[in-house]
Design an enzyme around this catalytic site. Structure first.
Site, PDB file in Angstrom:
ATOM      1  N   SER A 134       0.851  -1.190   0.000  1.00 35.88           N
ATOM      2  CA  SER A 134       0.000   0.000   0.000  1.00 35.88           C
ATOM      3  C   SER A 134       0.885   1.238   0.000  1.00 35.88           C
ATOM      4  O   SER A 134       1.692   1.420   0.914  1.00 35.88           O
ATOM      5  CB  SER A 134      -0.887  -0.048   1.256  1.00 35.88           C
ATOM      6  OG  SER A 134      -1.627   1.133   1.415  1.00 35.88           O
ATOM      7  N   LYS A 160      -1.374  -1.003  -4.163  1.00 36.13           N
ATOM      8  CA  LYS A 160      -2.517  -0.167  -3.775  1.00 36.13           C
ATOM      9  C   LYS A 160      -2.048   1.268  -3.668  1.00 36.13           C
ATOM     10  O   LYS A 160      -1.044   1.562  -3.027  1.00 36.13           O
ATOM     11  CB  LYS A 160      -3.046  -0.684  -2.441  1.00 36.13           C
ATOM     12  CG  LYS A 160      -4.023   0.206  -1.730  1.00 36.13           C
ATOM     13  CD  LYS A 160      -4.763  -0.598  -0.669  1.00 36.13           C
ATOM     14  CE  LYS A 160      -4.774   0.093   0.665  1.00 36.13           C
ATOM     15  NZ  LYS A 160      -5.510  -0.672   1.678  1.00 36.13           N
ATOM     16  N   LYS A 162      -3.031   5.100  -2.619  1.00 37.06           N
ATOM     17  CA  LYS A 162      -3.973   5.942  -1.877  1.00 37.06           C
ATOM     18  C   LYS A 162      -4.345   7.132  -2.743  1.00 37.06           C
ATOM     19  O   LYS A 162      -3.477   7.741  -3.393  1.00 37.06           O
ATOM     20  CB  LYS A 162      -3.320   6.429  -0.582  1.00 37.06           C
ATOM     21  CG  LYS A 162      -3.056   5.317   0.417  1.00 37.06           C
ATOM     22  CD  LYS A 162      -4.348   4.829   1.052  1.00 37.06           C
ATOM     23  CE  LYS A 162      -4.071   3.809   2.146  1.00 37.06           C
ATOM     24  NZ  LYS A 162      -5.306   3.333   2.795  1.00 37.06           N
ATOM     25  N   ASP A 187      -7.274   3.215  -3.059  1.00 33.48           N
ATOM     26  CA  ASP A 187      -7.968   3.263  -1.759  1.00 33.48           C
ATOM     27  C   ASP A 187      -8.214   4.724  -1.398  1.00 33.48           C
ATOM     28  O   ASP A 187      -7.279   5.507  -1.270  1.00 33.48           O
ATOM     29  CB  ASP A 187      -7.118   2.577  -0.676  1.00 33.48           C
ATOM     30  CG  ASP A 187      -7.846   2.472   0.669  1.00 33.48           C
ATOM     31  OD1 ASP A 187      -9.003   2.934   0.767  1.00 33.48           O
ATOM     32  OD2 ASP A 187      -7.256   1.922   1.625  1.00 33.48           O
ATOM     33  N   GLU A 213     -11.226   0.883  -3.217  1.00 32.63           N
ATOM     34  CA  GLU A 213     -11.517   0.582  -1.812  1.00 32.63           C
ATOM     35  C   GLU A 213     -12.137   1.786  -1.118  1.00 32.63           C
ATOM     36  O   GLU A 213     -11.618   2.901  -1.218  1.00 32.63           O
ATOM     37  CB  GLU A 213     -10.198   0.177  -1.133  1.00 32.63           C
ATOM     38  CG  GLU A 213     -10.324  -0.230   0.330  1.00 32.63           C
ATOM     39  CD  GLU A 213      -8.975  -0.727   0.890  1.00 32.63           C
ATOM     40  OE1 GLU A 213      -8.038  -0.997   0.113  1.00 32.63           O
ATOM     41  OE2 GLU A 213      -8.870  -0.842   2.125  1.00 32.63           O
ATOM     42  N   ASP A 238     -13.854  -1.450   3.229  1.00 33.31           N
ATOM     43  CA  ASP A 238     -12.918  -1.561   4.355  1.00 33.31           C
ATOM     44  C   ASP A 238     -13.637  -1.003   5.597  1.00 33.31           C
ATOM     45  O   ASP A 238     -14.312  -1.753   6.330  1.00 33.31           O
ATOM     46  CB  ASP A 238     -11.625  -0.785   4.007  1.00 33.31           C
ATOM     47  CG  ASP A 238     -10.608  -0.707   5.138  1.00 33.31           C
ATOM     48  OD1 ASP A 238     -10.897  -1.152   6.252  1.00 33.31           O
ATOM     49  OD2 ASP A 238      -9.485  -0.193   4.917  1.00 33.31           O
ATOM     50  N   LYS A 262      -9.799  -6.727   8.235  1.00 34.76           N
ATOM     51  CA  LYS A 262      -8.720  -6.436   9.191  1.00 34.76           C
ATOM     52  C   LYS A 262      -9.210  -6.910  10.541  1.00 34.76           C
ATOM     53  O   LYS A 262     -10.192  -6.372  11.057  1.00 34.76           O
ATOM     54  CB  LYS A 262      -8.450  -4.930   9.267  1.00 34.76           C
ATOM     55  CG  LYS A 262      -7.939  -4.304   7.984  1.00 34.76           C
ATOM     56  CD  LYS A 262      -7.783  -2.798   8.139  1.00 34.76           C
ATOM     57  CE  LYS A 262      -7.316  -2.161   6.843  1.00 34.76           C
ATOM     58  NZ  LYS A 262      -7.370  -0.681   6.887  1.00 34.76           N
ATOM     59  N   GLY A 290      -4.172  -4.180   6.268  1.00 31.25           N
ATOM     60  CA  GLY A 290      -3.149  -3.928   7.284  1.00 31.25           C
ATOM     61  C   GLY A 290      -3.353  -2.562   7.899  1.00 31.25           C
ATOM     62  O   GLY A 290      -4.068  -1.715   7.348  1.00 31.25           O
TER      63      GLY A 290
END
Ligand code: OSB
Ligand code: MG
Length: 368
Positions: A134, A160, A162, A187, A213, A238, A262, A290
Site C-alpha cells: 500500500s 494499492k 492511496k 484506496d 476501496e 474496508d 482487518k 493492514g
C-alpha cells in the site's frame, strides 16, 4: 487454564517513510502490545488503533483506556479454554480494536497451549500467502512512479495507491501510461461523496483498477450500493465492514464485490472468520488489510490470510517496507511475491524482548 497476568505496553516505532491517506498522515506509529501469561506460556497481540480518530473513532489513547480500565482487569484471573468463547465485559459496546487485542492474544495463547501454529488453529491450509503493498499519497507523480517501479520489481502482486480528490483520476492515468500491466488498485478512505463525485469515480473505470476501496462514507452501505450500480470497477469495502452482520448487509445490498478484512477493525479473529465464511458462501473474494502493524500484528494477519477465501493479495508487506528494524524475529520477508507463514506454535515469530523493553514508553501490569 487461568490467565495469570496481562501486560500492556506502548512503544513508538518510526516508519521508514511518512504514510499519507486522505484523512491525514503518520510518521511514528504508537504500537500497543498486549502479553497474556498463562501456565508459563506468553501470548502476544497488537492493538491497531492509530494516533488520531481519522480511520476509526478509536485511537491509541482510547484503546489504552478501555483495555486498562475494563477489559484487562476483568480478564486476569479468569479461566480460559477456548479463544472462540473469550468474551470479556460483554456489556461494553464498540471499541473493536481494543477488544480485538484481547481476543487475538487469546488465539495465540490457545495455539501455543495446543502446540500448533495459529494458522492450523484457524483452519488455514497454505504455507505462503500472496502479498501486496500500500503506497501512501505522494507529493508528485514522479515519486509515485518510482515507488511503483521499485515495489513491482520486489515482486509485490498488488499495488494499492492511496487517492484523494485532486490526486486521483489524472494521477491514475499517468500510472497506467507507465505501467499498463501492473496489478493496481486505489484506496480512497472515504474521501468522496456520491453527490459531488460520481463523475470522477466513474472516470476511474478507464484506469483498469482491480478495485476501488472505500470510496464513500465509512458508515454508508446504501450509497456504496448505488455507486456500484453506476461503475464497472469492483468496489471493495474496508471501514464500512465492522462485523459479520455488516458483511451480510453489504452482500444483500450489493454495496460492492470484495471485502478487506482487518481483524483489528472487526473485533478479532473469530469475527474475521465469520466475515470470511459469509463472503465465501456468497462468492465474494476477501483479502487481509493492514494497519501498519509491527511484526506481532502482521503474524496474526498472515495466519488469517491462509484461509481459502483470501484469494487476493493482502496488505501484508515485508517488515522492511515499514521499519528499519522490526520487533520480532525472524522478520517478515517475502519470496516470489508470497509471504511464508511462520511455522512455530502460535504466531510463530518471537518478540525481541530487549528491544521491546528498551522502546517501551508506558507499561501497565495486571495480576490475578
Ligand atoms: O485503509 O487500508 C487502509 C493504513 C492505515 C490506515 C488505513 C489503511 C492503511 C493501509 C496500510 O492501507 C496497509 C499496510 O499496513 O500496509
Ligand atoms: Mg483501506
Amino acid at each position: 487454564m487461568r490467565i495469570d497476568r496481562a501486560v500492556l505496553r506502548e512503544l513508538p516505532l518510526e516508519l521508514r517513510e511518512f504514510f499519507e491517506i486522505s484523512s491525514g498522515g503518520t510518521q511514528a506509529r504508537r504500537i500497543l502490545l498486549l502479553t497474556l501469561e498463562s501456565g508459563g506460556i506468553s501470548a502476544w497481540s497488537e492493538c491497531v488503533a492509530g494516533e488520531t480518530p481519522g480511520y476509526s473513532y478509536e485511537t491509541a489513547d482510547t484503546a489504552w483506556h478501555v483495555l486498562t480500565r475494563w477489559l484487562l482487569p476483568a480478564l486476569v484471573g479468569t479461566e480460559f479454554d477456548d479463544a472462540r468463547h473469550l468474551e470479556v465485559v460483554p456489556w461494553l459496546r464498540g471499541h473493536p480494536m481494543a477488544r480485538a487485542a484481547v481476543e487475538m492474544a487469546g488465539w495465540d495463547l490457545e495455539a501455543k497451549r495446543r502446540n500448533v501454529s495459529l494458522r492450523a488453529l484457524l483452519g488455514g491450509s497454505v504455507d505462503a500467502v500472496p502479498v501486496g503493498v500500500s503506497i501512501g499519497i505522494q507529493q508528485s507523480d514522479r515519486a509515485l512512479l518510482d515507488k511503483i517501479e521499485a515495489h513491482d520489481r520486489e515482486g509485490y502482486r498488488k499495488i494499492k495507491i492511496k487517492i484523494k480528490p485532486g490526486r486521483d483520476v489524472e494521477m491514475l492515468h499517468v500510472v497506467r501510461e507507465h505501467f499498463p500491466e501492473v496489478p493496481v488498485m486505489a484506496d480512497a478512505n472515504s474521501a468522496y461523496t456520491l453527490e459531488a463525485d460520481l463523475e470522477r469515480l466513474a472516470a476511474m473505470d478507464d484506469c483498469d483498477l482491480m478495485m476501488i476501496e472505500q470510496p464513500l462514507s465509512h458508515e454508508d452501505l446504501l450509497e456504496h450500493a448505488a455507486l456500484q450500480k453506476c461503475i464497472s470497477t469492483p468496489v471493495c469495502l474496508d471501514e464500512s465492514i465492522r462485523s459479520a452482520g455488516d458483511a451480510r448487509l453489504a452482500l444483500h445490498l450489493e454495496s460492492g464485490r470484495i471485502i478487506n478484512i482487518k481483524p483489528g477493525r472487526v473485533g478479532g479473529l473469530k469475527s474475521s472468520l465469520a466475515i470470511h465464511d459469509v463472503c465465501r458462501a456468497a462468492g465474494w473474494p476477501v483479502w487481509c488489510g493492514g494497519m501498519l502493524e509491527s511484526g506481532i500484528g502482521r503474524a496474526h494477519n498472515v495466519a488469517l490470510a491462509t484461509l481459502p477465501g483470501f484469494t487476493l493479495p493482502g496488505d501484508i508487506s515485508e517488515s522492511k517496507r515499514y521499519w528499519a528494524e522490526d520487533i520480532v524475529t525472524p522478520e517478515f520477508k517475502m519470496v516470489d511475491g508470497m509471504m511464508p507463514v511462520p511455522e512455530g506454535p502460535g504466531i510463530g515469530v518471537r518478540p525481541r524482548m530487549s528491544r521491546i523493553e528498551s522502546l517501551t514508553t508506558r507499561k501497565q501490569v495486571f495480576e490475578a
